[in-house]
Scaffold this motif. Structure first.
Motif, mmCIF file in Angstrom:
data_model
loop_
_atom_site.group_PDB
_atom_site.id
_atom_site.type_symbol
_atom_site.label_atom_id
_atom_site.label_comp_id
_atom_site.label_asym_id
_atom_site.label_seq_id
_atom_site.Cartn_x
_atom_site.Cartn_y
_atom_site.Cartn_z
ATOM 1 N N LYS A 61 1.884 4.254 -3.155
ATOM 2 C CA LYS A 61 1.593 3.036 -2.424
ATOM 3 C C LYS A 61 2.358 1.862 -3.029
ATOM 4 O O LYS A 61 2.282 1.628 -4.230
ATOM 5 C CB LYS A 61 0.092 2.780 -2.491
ATOM 6 N N PRO A 62 3.094 1.116 -2.208
ATOM 7 C CA PRO A 62 3.807 -0.055 -2.722
ATOM 8 C C PRO A 62 2.821 -1.119 -3.212
ATOM 9 O O PRO A 62 1.654 -1.151 -2.794
ATOM 10 C CB PRO A 62 4.586 -0.580 -1.518
ATOM 11 N N ALA A 63 3.296 -1.984 -4.052
ATOM 12 C CA ALA A 63 2.477 -3.108 -4.502
ATOM 13 C C ALA A 63 2.137 -3.990 -3.299
ATOM 14 O O ALA A 63 2.896 -4.039 -2.323
ATOM 15 C CB ALA A 63 3.239 -3.922 -5.545
ATOM 16 N N THR A 64 1.030 -4.660 -3.380
ATOM 17 C CA THR A 64 0.616 -5.545 -2.289
ATOM 18 C C THR A 64 1.701 -6.568 -1.966
ATOM 19 O O THR A 64 1.890 -6.934 -0.810
ATOM 20 C CB THR A 64 -0.687 -6.282 -2.663
ATOM 21 N N THR A 65 2.436 -6.973 -2.978
ATOM 22 C CA THR A 65 3.480 -7.989 -2.789
ATOM 23 C C THR A 65 4.845 -7.407 -2.423
ATOM 24 O O THR A 65 5.805 -8.147 -2.295
ATOM 25 C CB THR A 65 3.625 -8.823 -4.077
ATOM 26 N N ALA A 66 4.911 -6.084 -2.261
ATOM 27 C CA ALA A 66 6.189 -5.440 -1.915
ATOM 28 C C ALA A 66 6.683 -5.933 -0.554
ATOM 29 O O ALA A 66 5.912 -6.420 0.275
ATOM 30 C CB ALA A 66 6.025 -3.923 -1.897
ATOM 31 N N LYS A 67 7.961 -5.761 -0.325
ATOM 32 C CA LYS A 67 8.567 -6.188 0.938
ATOM 33 C C LYS A 67 8.053 -5.363 2.106
ATOM 34 O O LYS A 67 7.633 -4.217 1.949
ATOM 35 C CB LYS A 67 10.086 -6.047 0.859
ATOM 36 N N VAL A 68 8.120 -5.951 3.283
ATOM 37 C CA VAL A 68 7.640 -5.280 4.492
ATOM 38 C C VAL A 68 8.371 -3.964 4.724
ATOM 39 O O VAL A 68 7.768 -2.984 5.177
ATOM 40 C CB VAL A 68 7.706 -6.209 5.725
#
Length: 110
Positions: A61-68
Motif C-alpha cells: 500500500k502506498p503512503a497516504t501522501t503518495a502521488k495519485v
C-alpha cells in the motif's frame, strides 16, 4: 518458467510468474512495475529478499501522501480496471483499496 520480483508504486514488491499475464505486461510496459535487480545486475529471485517481511512489501500500500499515479497503480493491482483507475481520484483509489483489503481480511476490521 520462473518467478521474478518486481517493484511498483510506493515500494510495492510483487513476485510474479513468467510469462507475465497481459495485465502485468501492461504495468511493466508503462513503468508501473520494474524488475528488481540485485547487486550483480541480474534479476533478484522471488524466493529471496529480506524485504519480504517489511510492512511496505507485505501490504504494498502506498503512503497516504503518495502521488495519485501510485494509488492508481495500486488499485489496478487490487483489481480495479485500468479505465476506471485512469479517471479515479486519489481518494477514489484509497477507498477502493480499503474495501478490497477489508474484504480480504474481515478479521482485521475494526
Amino acid at each position: 518458467m520462473g518467478t521474478r520480483e518486481y517493484q511498483g508504486a510506493g515500494g510495492l514488491r510483487l513476485h510474479l510468474d513468467d510469462p507475465l499475464s497481459p495485465e502485468m505486461e501492461k504495468q511493466v510496459a508503462r513503468g508501473y512495475l520494474v524488475p528488481v535487480v540485485d547487486a550483480s545486475g541480474t534479476d533478484a529471485e522471488a524466493a529471496t529478499g529480506a524485504d519480504a517481511d517489511t510492512p511496505a512489501a507485505s501490504s504494498g500500500k502506498p503512503a497516504t501522501t503518495a502521488k495519485v499515479d501510485d494509488w492508481r497503480a495500486y488499485a489496478v493491482t487490487l483489481g480495479m480496471s485500468e479505465e476506471d483507475a485512469a479517471s479515479a481520484t486519489k481518494k477514489d483509489c484509497q477507498e477502493y483499496a480499503q474495501v478490497v483489503e477489508d474484504a480480504r481480511d474481515p478479521e482485521g476490521q475494526e
